[in-house]
Structure formats: structure tokens, C-alpha cells
Design an enzyme around this catalytic site. Sequence first.
Site, short mmCIF file in Angstrom:
data_model
loop_
_atom_site.label_atom_id
_atom_site.label_comp_id
_atom_site.label_asym_id
_atom_site.label_seq_id
_atom_site.Cartn_x
_atom_site.Cartn_y
_atom_site.Cartn_z
N LYS A 4 -8.64 -104.42 -17.96
CA LYS A 4 -8.18 -104.80 -19.30
C LYS A 4 -8.84 -103.87 -20.32
O LYS A 4 -9.88 -104.19 -20.89
CB LYS A 4 -8.51 -106.26 -19.60
N GLU A 7 -13.00 -105.87 -18.49
CA GLU A 7 -12.61 -105.53 -19.85
C GLU A 7 -13.68 -104.72 -20.58
O GLU A 7 -14.58 -105.28 -21.21
CB GLU A 7 -12.29 -106.80 -20.65
#
Length: 341
Positions: free
Chosen positions: A222, A177
Site C-alpha cells: 500500500k 504501507e
Amino acid sequence: MSERLEDIAARIVTAGKGLLAADESTATIKKRLDGIGVESTDASRRDYRQMLFTADEAMRNYISGVILYEETLFQKTDEGRPLADIITAASAVPGIKVDTGAKPMALFKGETITEGLDGLRERLARYHAAGARFAKWRGVIAISDTLPSFGAIKANAQALARYAALCQEAGIVPIVEPEVLMDGEPGTQSIERAQEVTEETLRITFEELADQRVSLEGMILKPSMVIDGKKARKASVQEVAERTLRVLKRTVPAAVPGIAFLSGGQSTEEATAHLSAMNAMGPLPWKLTFSYGRALQAEALDAWAGKPENVAAGQRAFTHRAKMCSLAARGQWKKEMEKAA
């Protein structure tokens, strides 16, 4: 549950399903509970998450996995059943947030580096034994006219890659992420600037993942969507979708099985609309789905309000929101569906 990384990753991005991010730190969940007048205790945090995880229709039909905070991974229901078992029984995959937060980066004013690599190998073994089969690490990239610096992007990308390698060694799928902040200061960045920074961040991140020998087939990305700052002009849903896909096509290898977007300061409806618009522009080389926290939980939290008699109402609100996100993951969401709920 299959133990091959590729199979776990494929389950996480099952068509029409996405991730519930229930990995709020103790400080963050306290703010959420304060907002509904509920004291944050071990029991109240457990009760809230139990309400979500036992929403059978939502969990079975729309949720592929749940990102947990360490406390939650080891908590049990009021009947003594591990919450991770509740998630698994609903055919979803338990996951775990493993970073210890973004801290100020030495000599880089206004920028941060995410910590948590020390002792991670040992923690991952414990999490795996408790049932976690994927993990999440968030790198935070500040954005302005002058930020981010190359050094901050590089350092965070390297940390993400080292974390991902340790996860795969432990039999755990890493969710990578790299979040480009949309709600940071001063919040006036243009969507063009957001696109530029997101593209550079993802390019460097995948270079570092390759250097650390991370298997692309056994990971999930992500990212943040390409969105202008909160104080800038409001880009259309179509423009956000087009610019985000342009960046992804330039930087994300087709070997990555799926991309699960964070909501990143967007409203519940904005996050849903943008995801649906992107999926409607397919076909794409990867599955596009959601990994939402507040954008999945806000309505359920308000409906529940900490009262046992409101559990069913909270679950109905969660189920509706999860269904809307599921439709978006198929490119089938429409605004009028919200009013029909």
C-alpha cells in the site's frame, strides 16, 4: 473463506474491487463526525460504519475488503450481529489496523517511527479468531529537501517487515504501507524529489521484507503515489501515473499480487483519476487498486449527516464513489462519469 495467504491476497486484489479503509482512530473519526455536527460515541461510530458496510451494492460489487479499527472489529450491529460478519456476508474480507501510531524518532528531528510490535503476536491471534484475515501497518516517511534520513527509512522498513512476518505466522495477510507524505511540511517538494524518495523507500522496504523471510505472494503493498507537494507545481495526471509506475517497476517484485494505493491527501477525484491512468497504461505485473479512506467516505459522510432517515442517501453516495474507484481499478474511469451520477 480460503485460509491460504496467497488466496486471501488474491481476493483482496480481485479485478475491479478494492479496499475500504475504515480504520480511523477514535480521535480521527471524532474529527470527521465533528465536521457534520455529530457527537462521537460508541453508538454513532458504530452507526456510521454500519451504514457503509450494509450498502449491499457497493460492498458486493466494488469492495474486496475493509480495514477496521480494533473497536470496530469487535462491535455489533443494533441487532447484535458482529460487523465483521456483515463484511464477510458481502463476500469481502475483514481486516485490522494493528500499529499504534507514528511517534517521534529519538535523535531524528522531524521524523517518526511507527510503534506497536510489542505484544503483536498475541493481538494477531485474537484478531484472527474474530475474523480478520489481513492487517495493515503504516510507516510514515517525512519528505523535504533534506528528509528523509536513511536511518528513518531503514527503521520504518524494518518495523514493517517484522510486522509482516508476524502476520504471516498468524495466517493473516500483511498490507505493507510505507507512506511518503505529500501533505507534510513544508509541502514544496517537487515531483522529482517525491519520485526519488519513494523509490528509495520501496527499495529498502523490500530488502527488509526479504531479510525477514516474508512471502511476497502472501502480502499486499500500500504505497503513496508519486505526487508533488501541496505548495509545489501541479503535475498532470499523466505525469503522476508515469512516474509512479516507473518507481514501482524498479522496486516491486512481480511476485507481489497487488498494489492498493492510499489516497494520501489527494482530492477524491484526483485519487480516482491517477489510479485509472495507471491501469490504462497496462498490462502490469501486479493488480493496481485502491485502499481509500476519506476518498471513499467523504461524500457518504456528508449525505448521511448522522440521521437515520439519511442512511439510504449515504449508501447511494458511497456506492457511487466505490463504483468510480472500481472503474479506475480497471482503467475505465472518465471525468464525465462523475457528472452523470
